[in-house]
Scaffold this motif. Structure first.
Motif, PDB file in Angstrom:
ATOM      1  N   LYS A  24      -0.207  47.743  55.255  1.00 49.11           N
ATOM      2  CA  LYS A  24       0.540  46.591  55.749  1.00 49.11           C
ATOM      3  C   LYS A  24       1.731  46.410  54.814  1.00 49.11           C
ATOM      4  O   LYS A  24       1.586  45.927  53.697  1.00 49.11           O
ATOM      5  CB  LYS A  24      -0.357  45.353  55.752  1.00 49.11           C
ATOM      6  CG  LYS A  24      -1.550  45.495  56.665  1.00 49.11           C
ATOM      7  CD  LYS A  24      -2.517  44.338  56.491  1.00 49.11           C
ATOM      8  CE  LYS A  24      -3.759  44.603  57.310  1.00 49.11           C
ATOM      9  NZ  LYS A  24      -4.931  43.951  56.767  1.00 49.11           N
ATOM     10  N   LEU A  27       2.525  43.219  53.029  1.00 45.05           N
ATOM     11  CA  LEU A  27       1.694  42.928  51.858  1.00 45.05           C
ATOM     12  C   LEU A  27       1.951  43.922  50.725  1.00 45.05           C
ATOM     13  O   LEU A  27       1.245  43.929  49.728  1.00 45.05           O
ATOM     14  CB  LEU A  27       0.207  42.955  52.245  1.00 45.05           C
ATOM     15  CG  LEU A  27      -0.242  41.922  53.263  1.00 45.05           C
ATOM     16  CD1 LEU A  27      -1.719  42.101  53.594  1.00 45.05           C
ATOM     17  CD2 LEU A  27       0.013  40.512  52.749  1.00 45.05           C
ATOM     18  N   GLN A  29       1.479  47.152  50.566  1.00 44.54           N
ATOM     19  CA  GLN A  29       0.322  48.020  50.346  1.00 44.54           C
ATOM     20  C   GLN A  29       0.779  49.477  50.263  1.00 44.54           C
ATOM     21  O   GLN A  29       0.732  50.210  51.233  1.00 44.54           O
ATOM     22  CB  GLN A  29      -0.703  47.840  51.467  1.00 44.54           C
ATOM     23  CG  GLN A  29      -1.347  46.497  51.449  1.00 44.54           C
ATOM     24  CD  GLN A  29      -2.345  46.330  52.566  1.00 44.54           C
ATOM     25  OE1 GLN A  29      -2.219  46.919  53.621  1.00 44.54           O
ATOM     26  NE2 GLN A  29      -3.349  45.505  52.337  1.00 44.54           N
ATOM     27  N   PHE A  59      -3.801  41.797  39.630  1.00 43.13           N
ATOM     28  CA  PHE A  59      -3.498  40.943  40.772  1.00 43.13           C
ATOM     29  C   PHE A  59      -2.841  41.788  41.843  1.00 43.13           C
ATOM     30  O   PHE A  59      -1.999  42.629  41.548  1.00 43.13           O
ATOM     31  CB  PHE A  59      -2.583  39.796  40.335  1.00 43.13           C
ATOM     32  CG  PHE A  59      -3.241  38.929  39.298  1.00 43.13           C
ATOM     33  CD1 PHE A  59      -4.025  37.859  39.683  1.00 43.13           C
ATOM     34  CD2 PHE A  59      -3.119  39.213  37.944  1.00 43.13           C
ATOM     35  CE1 PHE A  59      -4.658  37.073  38.743  1.00 43.13           C
ATOM     36  CE2 PHE A  59      -3.742  38.437  36.992  1.00 43.13           C
ATOM     37  CZ  PHE A  59      -4.515  37.358  37.388  1.00 43.13           C
ATOM     38  N   CYS A  60      -3.244  41.579  43.096  1.00 41.82           N
ATOM     39  CA  CYS A  60      -2.799  42.415  44.219  1.00 41.82           C
ATOM     40  C   CYS A  60      -3.286  43.842  43.998  1.00 41.82           C
ATOM     41  O   CYS A  60      -2.527  44.798  44.039  1.00 41.82           O
ATOM     42  CB  CYS A  60      -1.289  42.374  44.387  1.00 41.82           C
ATOM     43  SG  CYS A  60      -0.632  40.712  44.581  1.00 41.82           S
ATOM     44  N   ILE A  81      -7.992  41.132  41.964  1.00 40.80           N
ATOM     45  CA  ILE A  81      -7.807  40.083  42.965  1.00 40.80           C
ATOM     46  C   ILE A  81      -6.806  40.566  44.003  1.00 40.80           C
ATOM     47  O   ILE A  81      -5.746  41.100  43.653  1.00 40.80           O
ATOM     48  CB  ILE A  81      -7.290  38.788  42.318  1.00 40.80           C
ATOM     49  CG1 ILE A  81      -8.294  38.283  41.292  1.00 40.80           C
ATOM     50  CG2 ILE A  81      -6.997  37.717  43.376  1.00 40.80           C
ATOM     51  CD1 ILE A  81      -7.795  37.150  40.439  1.00 40.80           C
ATOM     52  N   ASP A  82      -7.152  40.376  45.277  1.00 44.34           N
ATOM     53  CA  ASP A  82      -6.232  40.747  46.352  1.00 44.34           C
ATOM     54  C   ASP A  82      -6.380  39.768  47.508  1.00 44.34           C
ATOM     55  O   ASP A  82      -7.383  39.052  47.590  1.00 44.34           O
ATOM     56  CB  ASP A  82      -6.493  42.172  46.833  1.00 44.34           C
ATOM     57  CG  ASP A  82      -5.244  42.824  47.394  1.00 44.34           C
ATOM     58  OD1 ASP A  82      -4.458  42.136  48.068  1.00 44.34           O
ATOM     59  OD2 ASP A  82      -5.036  44.022  47.154  1.00 44.34           O
ATOM     60  N   ILE A  83      -5.417  39.758  48.380  1.00 44.31           N
ATOM     61  CA  ILE A  83      -5.399  38.808  49.495  1.00 44.31           C
ATOM     62  C   ILE A  83      -6.285  39.250  50.651  1.00 44.31           C
ATOM     63  O   ILE A  83      -6.707  38.465  51.461  1.00 44.31           O
ATOM     64  CB  ILE A  83      -3.954  38.582  49.977  1.00 44.31           C
ATOM     65  CG1 ILE A  83      -3.870  37.379  50.894  1.00 44.31           C
ATOM     66  CG2 ILE A  83      -3.401  39.818  50.660  1.00 44.31           C
ATOM     67  CD1 ILE A  83      -2.455  36.923  51.192  1.00 44.31           C
ATOM     68  N   ASP A  84      -6.564  40.539  50.754  1.00 39.77           N
ATOM     69  CA  ASP A  84      -7.385  41.016  51.859  1.00 39.77           C
ATOM     70  C   ASP A  84      -8.517  41.837  51.332  1.00 39.77           C
ATOM     71  O   ASP A  84      -9.192  42.551  51.861  1.00 39.77           O
ATOM     72  CB  ASP A  84      -6.539  41.777  52.868  1.00 39.77           C
ATOM     73  CG  ASP A  84      -5.873  43.004  52.280  1.00 39.77           C
ATOM     74  OD1 ASP A  84      -5.843  43.159  51.061  1.00 39.77           O
ATOM     75  OD2 ASP A  84      -5.380  43.812  53.067  1.00 39.77           O
TER      76      ASP A  84
END
Length: 84
Positions: A24, A27, A29, A59-60, A81-84
């Motif tokens: 994505k 994001l 990625q 992060f991400c 840590i990631d958003i998805d």
């Protein structure tokens, strides 16, 4: 770090990480190559000695390549840590 660090071993280990199947782009990625990741962590972990015994935050984290690379340098803890 225990034992002798071999950059080629870290590159090989990171090469086993599967890239995003359907990234994505909104994001951001995208994957950093194993060679670039290993070189960066060689500098951070060996030259600057900024990982061993410390808490590392990614992060991400996406594919968690940086978490995996950091694990080579015996951190106290790794948090990804990631958003998805």
């Amino acid at each position: 770090m225990k034992g002798q660090f071999k950059l080629k071993h870290l590159v090989s280990y990171l090469s086993d990480i599967e890239p995003f199947k359907d990234p994505k782009w909104k994001l951001e990625q995208y994957c950093t190559t194993p060679e670039v990741t290993a070189g960066m962590f060689d500098e951070i972990g060996n030259v600057d000695d900024n990982i061993q015994g410390k808490v590392v935050g990614d992060f991400c984290c996406g594919t968690a390549a940086y978490c995996i690379a950091a694990s080579y340098f015996e951190p106290k803890q790794i948090v990804g840590i990631d958003i998805d």
